[in-house]
Design a protein around this motif. Structure first.
Motif, PDB file in Angstrom:
ATOM      1  N   ILE A 235      29.566  -1.442  -2.320  1.00 19.79           N
ATOM      2  CA  ILE A 235      30.103  -0.242  -1.660  1.00 19.79           C
ATOM      3  C   ILE A 235      31.459   0.099  -2.279  1.00 19.79           C
ATOM      4  N   LYS A 236      32.288  -0.949  -2.493  1.00 18.17           N
ATOM      5  CA  LYS A 236      33.619  -0.707  -3.065  1.00 18.17           C
ATOM      6  C   LYS A 236      33.528  -0.167  -4.479  1.00 18.17           C
ATOM      7  N   ARG A 237      32.546  -0.656  -5.238  1.00 14.73           N
ATOM      8  CA  ARG A 237      32.366  -0.144  -6.618  1.00 14.73           C
ATOM      9  C   ARG A 237      31.676   1.211  -6.628  1.00 14.73           C
ATOM     10  N   LYS A 238      31.276   1.670  -5.476  1.00  9.49           N
ATOM     11  CA  LYS A 238      30.533   2.933  -5.314  1.00  9.49           C
ATOM     12  C   LYS A 238      29.166   2.870  -5.985  1.00  9.49           C
ATOM     13  N   THR A 239      28.640   1.685  -6.104  1.00  6.13           N
ATOM     14  CA  THR A 239      27.304   1.556  -6.698  1.00  6.13           C
ATOM     15  C   THR A 239      26.237   1.497  -5.620  1.00  6.13           C
ATOM     16  N   LEU A 240      26.670   1.349  -4.365  1.00 11.84           N
ATOM     17  CA  LEU A 240      25.718   1.408  -3.251  1.00 11.84           C
ATOM     18  C   LEU A 240      26.178   2.507  -2.308  1.00 11.84           C
ATOM     19  N   GLN A 241      25.396   3.569  -2.240  1.00 11.55           N
ATOM     20  CA  GLN A 241      25.704   4.707  -1.368  1.00 11.55           C
ATOM     21  C   GLN A 241      24.838   4.590  -0.126  1.00 11.55           C
ATOM     22  N   LEU A 242      25.454   4.659   1.030  1.00  9.77           N
ATOM     23  CA  LEU A 242      24.658   4.457   2.242  1.00  9.77           C
ATOM     24  C   LEU A 242      24.466   5.737   3.060  1.00  9.77           C
ATOM     25  N   LYS A 243      24.794   6.878   2.461  1.00 11.33           N
ATOM     26  CA  LYS A 243      24.699   8.151   3.212  1.00 11.33           C
ATOM     27  C   LYS A 243      23.268   8.493   3.599  1.00 11.33           C
ATOM     28  N   THR A 244      22.313   7.998   2.799  1.00  6.81           N
ATOM     29  CA  THR A 244      20.916   8.367   3.056  1.00  6.81           C
ATOM     30  C   THR A 244      20.206   7.358   3.956  1.00  6.81           C
ATOM     31  N   VAL A 245      20.938   6.322   4.363  1.00  8.11           N
ATOM     32  CA  VAL A 245      20.290   5.262   5.149  1.00  8.11           C
ATOM     33  C   VAL A 245      19.874   5.782   6.524  1.00  8.11           C
TER      34      VAL A 245
ATOM     35  N   GLU B 232       0.831  -1.220   0.000  1.00  9.30           N
ATOM     36  CA  GLU B 232       0.000   0.000   0.000  1.00  9.30           C
ATOM     37  C   GLU B 232       0.860   1.263   0.000  1.00  9.30           C
ATOM     38  N   LEU B 233       2.062   1.158   0.583  1.00  7.36           N
ATOM     39  CA  LEU B 233       2.914   2.355   0.691  1.00  7.36           C
ATOM     40  C   LEU B 233       3.789   2.543  -0.538  1.00  7.36           C
ATOM     41  N   ARG B 234       3.738   1.570  -1.423  1.00 10.51           N
ATOM     42  CA  ARG B 234       4.479   1.617  -2.693  1.00 10.51           C
ATOM     43  C   ARG B 234       5.980   1.849  -2.508  1.00 10.51           C
ATOM     44  N   VAL B 235       6.572   1.133  -1.569  1.00 18.11           N
ATOM     45  CA  VAL B 235       8.025   1.271  -1.429  1.00 18.11           C
ATOM     46  C   VAL B 235       8.704   0.301  -2.392  1.00 18.11           C
ATOM     47  N   SER B 236       9.880   0.672  -2.850  1.00 17.41           N
ATOM     48  CA  SER B 236      10.600  -0.222  -3.755  1.00 17.41           C
ATOM     49  C   SER B 236      11.689  -0.954  -2.975  1.00 17.41           C
ATOM     50  N   VAL B 237      11.853  -2.228  -3.294  1.00 16.26           N
ATOM     51  CA  VAL B 237      12.759  -3.099  -2.532  1.00 16.26           C
ATOM     52  C   VAL B 237      13.691  -3.802  -3.502  1.00 16.26           C
ATOM     53  N   LEU B 238      14.948  -3.951  -3.113  1.00 16.06           N
ATOM     54  CA  LEU B 238      15.878  -4.691  -3.966  1.00 16.06           C
ATOM     55  C   LEU B 238      16.671  -5.708  -3.144  1.00 16.06           C
TER      56      LEU B 238
ATOM     57  N   GLN C 118      21.450  -5.731 -10.823  1.00 16.35           N
ATOM     58  CA  GLN C 118      21.527  -5.066  -9.517  1.00 16.35           C
ATOM     59  C   GLN C 118      22.007  -3.623  -9.699  1.00 16.35           C
ATOM     60  N   LEU C 119      23.025  -3.451 -10.573  1.00 16.53           N
ATOM     61  CA  LEU C 119      23.562  -2.106 -10.821  1.00 16.53           C
ATOM     62  C   LEU C 119      22.475  -1.205 -11.396  1.00 16.53           C
ATOM     63  N   TYR C 120      21.735  -1.749 -12.336  1.00 17.26           N
ATOM     64  CA  TYR C 120      20.686  -0.982 -12.992  1.00 17.26           C
ATOM     65  C   TYR C 120      19.628  -0.554 -11.971  1.00 17.26           C
ATOM     66  N   ALA C 121      19.202  -1.520 -11.144  1.00 14.99           N
ATOM     67  CA  ALA C 121      18.155  -1.216 -10.157  1.00 14.99           C
ATOM     68  C   ALA C 121      18.650  -0.190  -9.138  1.00 14.99           C
ATOM     69  N   LEU C 122      19.927  -0.321  -8.733  1.00 21.67           N
ATOM     70  CA  LEU C 122      20.463   0.618  -7.746  1.00 21.67           C
ATOM     71  C   LEU C 122      20.544   2.028  -8.334  1.00 21.67           C
ATOM     72  N   LYS C 123      20.879   2.076  -9.612  1.00 14.21           N
ATOM     73  CA  LYS C 123      21.000   3.370 -10.278  1.00 14.21           C
ATOM     74  C   LYS C 123      19.632   4.061 -10.387  1.00 14.21           C
ATOM     75  N   ARG C 124      18.622   3.238 -10.680  1.00 14.64           N
ATOM     76  CA  ARG C 124      17.269   3.806 -10.786  1.00 14.64           C
ATOM     77  C   ARG C 124      16.776   4.292  -9.424  1.00 14.64           C
ATOM     78  N   GLY C 125      17.276   3.667  -8.364  1.00 12.85           N
ATOM     79  CA  GLY C 125      16.918   4.087  -7.007  1.00 12.85           C
ATOM     80  C   GLY C 125      15.939   3.160  -6.336  1.00 12.85           C
ATOM     81  N   VAL C 126      16.237   2.807  -5.092  1.00 13.42           N
ATOM     82  CA  VAL C 126      15.327   1.953  -4.309  1.00 13.42           C
ATOM     83  C   VAL C 126      15.232   2.506  -2.889  1.00 13.42           C
ATOM     84  N   ASP C 127      14.154   2.114  -2.192  1.00 17.54           N
ATOM     85  CA  ASP C 127      13.954   2.582  -0.824  1.00 17.54           C
ATOM     86  C   ASP C 127      14.590   1.628   0.195  1.00 17.54           C
ATOM     87  N   VAL C 128      14.447   0.328  -0.080  1.00 16.91           N
ATOM     88  CA  VAL C 128      14.928  -0.669   0.880  1.00 16.91           C
ATOM     89  C   VAL C 128      15.863  -1.642   0.165  1.00 16.91           C
TER      90      VAL C 128
END
Ligand code: AMP
Length: 589
Positions: free
Chosen positions: A153-163, A114-120, A131-141
């Motif tokens: 994290i090492k490839r800088k494809t997962l940024q955790l600053k907003t967590v 119901e809250l329409r959150v995106s999960v990967l 996975q890279l494509y989905a992360l680039k498009r953006g996910v909530d969880v």
């Protein structure tokens, strides 16, 4: 520890949502989802964990799989992030295996509908491109295994600053798999002011130490810590069957066909399950009826009258529905799902074996829930015997024996005049034994005996770990093998097998890579769990030597595991995998 809980809003009460969930402060969209899923009330861990998590507190929770802990952390976290910035990871959930990453991601999707959150889900062994494509498009969880999260994290494809929140799920298993340093490295990348929740089935000192490093004044929750009153559990014969999740329904059907109870209560967790199981049992010829919170009073009265009169043999119910009912003593209580607390179990099985009568309590669980079963056994001080699911041949034998005894009863009762003339005519045409066999065949077929059925694969059952023998590398890392001991192993003696010996029912798999190739026990457990799609707790001792490794696995699964490992890469390399045939002590592989 007590928490203030929000009173259910007038809106949610008016809509008829579960008052139990509404009282925890969950918003209407989530209450709607829970209603659709058929959840009738919160489980103990949900009751305790949801309010503090909603309030932004850190949390240290001791809860095993099967207690409803996924919803306990997912529901409040979704509510917290649903109205803030989207499409950059707000919640990071770390889990030990691919299987769990997929399962938890599915649950988050279900609860967040119901809250329409995106999960990967993010795990090793899966192509990295999508996975890279989905992360680039953006996910909530993001639900990730530690190794693959660190890769990103090492490839800088997962940024955790907003967590905003990190959940460590099954933390003891992650530590057992050798992920301690990875967890530290990942948490370092997240904001200091984040919220952190850690769930673990056990709380050994190394969990306390990780909690101390990463959690801020956590609320501590421990479910079912007190032993139940002596004699609280009724003296009934208690049996459990352990089967893979996808075979649970078939196993239940087989067990009930075998037992053919005249009056049984079958408990499920949700209204939806109650309806599905009732339909399945009715389809197999059982006289089954459903009862749950979604039914009105006249419907319930009709079902109860039919059960009391013996017309209905199997009453399929949720706990909530059964609670208010005046149910006569039944011959069997069947738990299609374990209740979420030992008290719930005792309450359920108290419906059988009353007033000195015989009673049986039967439980069907998937392997991940074994710890919960063991908790119940410990707290009730009653033995629950783990038994193999009856085979197709067992069922056939039982059905024939039942027909035989029914025929003996009919013979004893006499009054066969109506049938004698036909029997005589048939016997004159051929051999009387053949005639009787044909009659038996007819009854057998009418009872569903000729239905095409397959045997249900056995899952090894396991004993909980002894405190002194964790799944940890032992000894000097240079001269000794890194060895992890089996954490559980019911039905087989708990003894460190060593290279010369083997545990009953277990086989050893040789893997042609070891410490020199950077292999750690966790890599092997992870590869087997992920590639063969198995629960990691079926894996026994793991020994990592310099150039090769040995892993103990259930004999029945050895071939499947070898095939799966031969297809895959371990730490990026193709390695030789084969069955290890024991050498005399001291011999080299
Ligand atoms: P978990 O311990 O998170 O693996 O959950 C175990 C199972 O319980 C899952 O199949 C959930 O769908 C189910 N479950 C969780 N919470 C509830 C609830 N409040 N009522 C009924 N079923 C639930």
């Amino acid at each position: 520890m007590k928490h203030e809980t929000t009173t259910p809003s007038a809106e949610s009460q008016a809509k008829g949502f579960s008052p139990g969930f509404a009282a925890l402060g969950l918003e209407a969209a989530l209450l709607t989802t829970l209603d659709t899923l058929g959840y009738e009330e919160p489980t103990p861990i949900q009751r305790e964990a949801i309010p503090p998590l909603l309030a932004g507190r850190d949390l240290l929770g001791q809860a095993a799989t099967g207690t409803g802990k996924t919803a306990a952390f997912t529901l409040p976290l979704l509510q917290r992030i649903a109205h803030s910035a989207r499409r950059c990871p707000s919640v990071l959930i770390l889990v030990p295996t691919r299987e769990l990453a997929i399962q938890v991601a599915e649950s988050v999707t279900r609860y967040g509908k119901e809250l329409r959150v995106s999960v990967l889900p993010v795990y090793g062994g899966q192509a990295i491109g999508p996975q890279l494509y989905a992360l680039k498009r953006g996910v909530d969880v993001v639900v990730a295994t530690p190794g693959r999260a660190l890769d990103h994290i090492k490839r800088k494809t997962l940024q955790l600053k907003t967590v905003q929140t990190v959940v460590l799920d099954e933390a003891d298993e992650m530590l057992d798999m050798g992920f301690a340093e990875d967890l530290d490295a990942i948490l370092e990348q997240t904001p200091k002011e984040r919220q952190t929740a850690l769930f673990s089935a056990t709380m050994p000192p190394r969990i306390a130490s990780i909690a101390k490093r990463h959690l801020k004044e956590p609320v501590e929750i421990k479910i079912a810590k007190e032993p139940l009153k002596a004699g609280a559990a009724p003296r009934v014969h208690q049996t459990a069957y352990i089967v893979a999740r996808q075979h649970k329904e078939m196993a239940l059907a087989r067990i009930l066909d075998m037992e053919a109870p005249k009056s049984a209560l079958v408990f499920c967790r949700t209204r939806i399950e109650v309806d599905e199981i009732t339909a399945m049992l009715t389809g197999r010829g059982h006289k089954a009826e459903a009862i749950h919170g979604g039914m009105n009073q006249p419907q319930r009265d009709r079902v109860m009258n039919s059960f009391r009169s013996g017309q209905t043999e199997l009453l399929v119910a949720t706990d909530v529905a059964a609670r208010g009912l005046d149910i006569p003593s039944v011959s069997h209580v069947v738990n299609y799902d374990l209740p979420t607390s030992p008290e719930g179990y005792v309450h359920r099985i108290g419906r059988t074996g009353r007033a000195g009568r015989e009673g049986a309590a039967i439980t069907v669980i998937d392997p991940r829930e074994q710890r919960l079963l063991w908790n119940i056994e410990q707290l009730t001080k009653a033995k629950i015997v783990v038994t193999p699911v009856p085979t197709v041949a067992d069922l056939r034998t039982k059905r024939l024996a039942r027909i035989k005894s029914a025929i003996e009863d009919v013979l004893a009762a006499g009054e066969l005049d109506l049938f004698r003339a036909v029997a005589t005519a048939l016997a004159e045409e051929g051999n009387p034994t053949e005639v009787a066999a044909a009659a038996l065949k007819l009854v057998f077929r009418l009872q569903g005996g000729e239905r095409k059925e397959q045997d249900i694969p056995a899952m090894p059952s396991r004993q909980p770990e002894r405190p002194s023998m964790g799944r940890r590398p032992m000894g000097d890392p240079r001269s000794q093998p890194s060895r992890m001991m089996p954490r559980e192993g019911q039905g087989r003696p708990f003894s460190p097998p060593g290279r010369g010996g083997r545990t009953a029912g277990m086989a050893k798999v040789y893997i042609g890579a070891g410490r020199e190739a950077g292999i750690r026990p966790g890599d092997l457990v992870g590869a087997i769990a992920n590639e063969a799609g198995l629960n990691s707790n079926v894996i026994g001792a793991v020994e990592v030597m310099d150039r090769f490794s040995l892993v103990e696995v259930p004999e029945v699964l050895a071939r499947e595991i070898i095939e799966a490992l031969s297809r895959t890469r371990i730490k990026g390399q193709k390695v030789g995998v084969r069955l290890f045939l024991d050498q005399p002590r001291g011999g080299r592989a």
